[in-house]
Design an enzyme around this catalytic site. Structure first.
Site, PDB file in Angstrom:
ATOM      1  N   CYS A  30       0.834  -1.211   0.000  1.00 39.34           N
ATOM      2  CA  CYS A  30       0.000   0.000   0.000  1.00 39.34           C
ATOM      3  C   CYS A  30       0.870   1.263   0.000  1.00 39.34           C
ATOM      4  O   CYS A  30       1.543   1.557   0.988  1.00 39.34           O
ATOM      5  CB  CYS A  30      -0.911  -0.046   1.226  1.00 39.34           C
ATOM      6  SG  CYS A  30      -1.776   1.484   1.600  1.00 39.34           S
ATOM      7  N   CYS A  33       0.070   3.818   2.732  1.00 38.06           N
ATOM      8  CA  CYS A  33       0.512   3.290   4.033  1.00 38.06           C
ATOM      9  C   CYS A  33       1.990   3.594   4.249  1.00 38.06           C
ATOM     10  O   CYS A  33       2.401   4.003   5.343  1.00 38.06           O
ATOM     11  CB  CYS A  33       0.298   1.780   4.106  1.00 38.06           C
ATOM     12  SG  CYS A  33      -1.419   1.250   3.967  1.00 38.06           S
TER      13      CYS A  33
END
Length: 104
Positions: A30, A33
């Site tokens: 991600c 993230c």
């Protein structure tokens, strides 16, 4: 310092044994993230009365399913063992506001 949780039992133990816990549900793949991770780490050094943990949604899927995590990153606040707030997405200012709301 941020602790990476590796099991449901460890997650349950941390949540139940600490008054305030901030959880970052993330995935290695991600991009957002990864972008917010250094900011989350800094917050853990600033707000030392809270416990900061991370849960890799792919590695600890039982926690992910139990907590109904459907997007990453998701930040959840647990107070005295119960989920009390959630933030979806990698927004530094919104995350700081969420943390400050419970740090007071």
């Amino acid at each position: 310092m941020v602790k990476i949780v590796t099991s449901q039992a460890e997650f349950d133990s941390i949540i139940s044994q600490n008054e305030l816990v901030i959880v970052d549900f993330f995935a290695e793949w991600c991009g957002p993230c990864k972008r917010i991770a250094p900011f989350y780490e800094e917050c853990s050094k600033t707000y030392t009365k809270m416990v900061f943990i991370k849960v890799d949604v792919d590695e600890v899927s039982e926690v992910t399913e139990k907590e109904n995590i459907t997007s990453m990153p998701t930040f959840k606040v647990y107070k005295n063992g119960s989920s009390v707030d959630t933030l979806l997405g990698a927004n530094d200012s919104a995350l700081k506001q969420l943390i400050e709301k419970y740090a007071a």
